[in-house]
Design a protein around this motif. Structure first.
Motif, PDB file in Angstrom:
ATOM      1  N   ARG A 181       0.861  -1.425   0.051  1.00  0.00           N
ATOM      2  CA  ARG A 181      -0.225  -0.097   0.139  1.00  0.00           C
ATOM      3  C   ARG A 181       0.974   1.025   0.176  1.00  0.00           C
ATOM      4  O   ARG A 181       0.562   1.969  -1.115  1.00  0.00           O
ATOM      5  CB  ARG A 181      -0.935   0.284   0.989  1.00  0.00           C
ATOM      6  CG  ARG A 181      -1.798   1.051   1.256  1.00  0.00           C
ATOM      7  CD  ARG A 181      -2.851   1.249   2.517  1.00  0.00           C
ATOM      8  NE  ARG A 181      -3.619  -0.100   2.714  1.00  0.00           N
ATOM      9  CZ  ARG A 181      -3.491  -1.177   3.368  1.00  0.00           C
ATOM     10  NH1 ARG A 181      -2.078  -1.098   4.067  1.00  0.00           N
ATOM     11  NH2 ARG A 181      -4.447  -2.381   3.420  1.00  0.00           N
TER      12      ARG A 181
ATOM     13  N   GLU B 173       0.748   4.365  -2.961  1.00  0.00           N
ATOM     14  CA  GLU B 173       0.215   5.536  -2.376  1.00  0.00           C
ATOM     15  C   GLU B 173       1.242   6.841  -2.932  1.00  0.00           C
ATOM     16  O   GLU B 173       1.304   7.531  -3.338  1.00  0.00           O
ATOM     17  CB  GLU B 173      -0.312   5.333  -1.408  1.00  0.00           C
ATOM     18  CG  GLU B 173      -1.662   4.870  -0.853  1.00  0.00           C
ATOM     19  CD  GLU B 173      -1.835   4.932   0.549  1.00  0.00           C
ATOM     20  OE1 GLU B 173      -1.119   5.123   1.282  1.00  0.00           O
ATOM     21  OE2 GLU B 173      -3.398   4.769   0.341  1.00  0.00           O
TER      22      GLU B 173
ATOM     23  N   SER C 163      -7.208   5.934  -0.815  1.00  0.00           N
ATOM     24  CA  SER C 163      -6.449   4.829  -0.772  1.00  0.00           C
ATOM     25  C   SER C 163      -7.328   3.693   0.199  1.00  0.00           C
ATOM     26  O   SER C 163      -7.313   2.757  -0.096  1.00  0.00           O
ATOM     27  CB  SER C 163      -5.567   5.386   0.847  1.00  0.00           C
ATOM     28  OG  SER C 163      -6.814   6.574   1.684  1.00  0.00           O
TER      29      SER C 163
ATOM     30  N   LEU D 286      -7.415   0.500  -1.549  1.00  0.00           N
ATOM     31  CA  LEU D 286      -6.320  -0.281  -1.217  1.00  0.00           C
ATOM     32  C   LEU D 286      -6.005  -1.038  -0.358  1.00  0.00           C
ATOM     33  O   LEU D 286      -5.226  -1.024   0.417  1.00  0.00           O
ATOM     34  CB  LEU D 286      -4.690   0.336  -1.474  1.00  0.00           C
ATOM     35  CG  LEU D 286      -4.720   0.993  -2.649  1.00  0.00           C
ATOM     36  CD1 LEU D 286      -3.385   1.964  -2.580  1.00  0.00           C
ATOM     37  CD2 LEU D 286      -4.614  -0.123  -3.658  1.00  0.00           C
TER      38      LEU D 286
ATOM     39  N   LEU E 175      -5.311  -5.731  -2.235  1.00  0.00           N
ATOM     40  CA  LEU E 175      -3.797  -6.181  -2.187  1.00  0.00           C
ATOM     41  C   LEU E 175      -3.269  -7.790  -2.174  1.00  0.00           C
ATOM     42  O   LEU E 175      -1.897  -7.961  -2.339  1.00  0.00           O
ATOM     43  CB  LEU E 175      -3.153  -5.151  -1.286  1.00  0.00           C
ATOM     44  CG  LEU E 175      -3.845  -4.187  -0.610  1.00  0.00           C
ATOM     45  CD1 LEU E 175      -2.856  -3.296   0.539  1.00  0.00           C
ATOM     46  CD2 LEU E 175      -1.996  -2.719  -1.589  1.00  0.00           C
TER      47      LEU E 175
END
Length: 285
Positions: free
Chosen positions: A157, A161, A184, A187, A192
């Motif tokens: 992540r 990002e 976000s 994710l 993921l």
């Protein structure tokens, strides 16, 4: 007299009776399977007792909706049916407190679709070309050390990002051919877990691979910088991933038209030629 309603399996015969003018129309053929997708809602516009148009919305993460599956019966075209149907779908999305953005994706060559999207008030936000690596040339990265794989979800992540922030990317390729506004919340851990994420040990650049199926097994490459074809370690990681899989993956990646125009000759024979960009339209709701 027209009426718009959500479709169910009770409408299957009416859908089969539509004349869309498309050979082996997957929307018609796969109608039952499309209805089974809990993230997707299909609508129909009925006139003179017949379905004149069908369309739907796929609800993606973080309140994003993608309009699509639009089909019109050629016997009822040029009557504003497609516009009226999509207007109703957008209105229903606007009434859903969990929805924040509605968009649609069409190719630059599809002028009629663009005119409909303009009428709906959707705004052109971005464009991309989906490159299909039909004939992967494993020698392109021969002798190169693959990028290092990241295993932990939090590290994945963070890497994604940071890449989005560095490249100021507006849209994220959540699925093959389905970019949505980045946030976000996209994710999540379950998502993921499906990603194989790799990082250049000498920089902050990263690449993710997601398995997808769109008529074939795709290894969707997520890479956000314009120097895609200069990253030998990235391609070494892609080829290793494909080589170790038991599926016949075809690499696919969304890139800017500028990236396509600068593709080195060494890569051109591996990719299907494509000069028809996909356009992303959308509106916040």
């Amino acid at each position: 007299m027209t009426a718009i309603r959500q479709l169910t399996m009770n409408d299957y015969q009416e859908v089969l009776d539509m004349q869309t003018g498309i050979d082996d129309d997957y929307v018609i053929r796969l109608f039952p399977q499309l209805l089974e997708n809990p993230a997707q809602t299909l609508y129909g516009l009925e006139t003179e007792g017949k379905l004149a148009a069908v369309a739907g919305v796929v609800r993606m993460p973080n309140g994003n909706g993608i309009l699509g599956r639009l089909r019109s019966d050629i016997r009822y075209q040029s009557k504003g049916n497609a516009t009226a149907l999509l207007q109703r779908i957008i209105a229903d999305c606007e009434q859903d407190p969990n929805m924040h953005w509605v968009g649609a994706i069409t190719q630059k060559s599809n002028k009629p679709a663009q005119r409909v999207l303009d009428k709906l008030g959707l705004q052109l936000a971005d464009q991309f070309i989906s490159l299909i690596m039909e004939s992967p040339d494993m020698t392109l990265a021969a002798g190169t050390q693959p990028w290092q794989q990241i295993m932990e979800n939090d590290a994945k992540r963070d890497a994604i990002e940071q890449a989005v922030m560095e490249t100021q990317r507006s849209f994220y390729p959540y699925e093959a051919y389905f970019p949505i506004p980045f946030a976000s919340a996209v994710l999540e851990d379950d998502y993921l877990e499906q990603l194989a994420v790799f990082q250049d040990p000498n920089s902050s650049k990263m690449m993710a691979l997601q398995e997808d199926y769109k008529g074939r097994d795709l290894a969707q490459i997520q890479y956000f910088w314009p120097d895609l074809f200069e990253q030998d370690g990235l391609w070494a990681a892609v080829f290793d991933y494909i080589d170790m899989s038991d599926k016949p993956f075809t690499p696919q990646v969304d890139v800017s038209p500028e990236t396509v125009s600068s593709m080195p000759d060494a890569f051109k024979s591996s990719f299907i030629a494509n000069d028809d960009p996909w356009l992303i339209y959308g509106i916040s709701i």
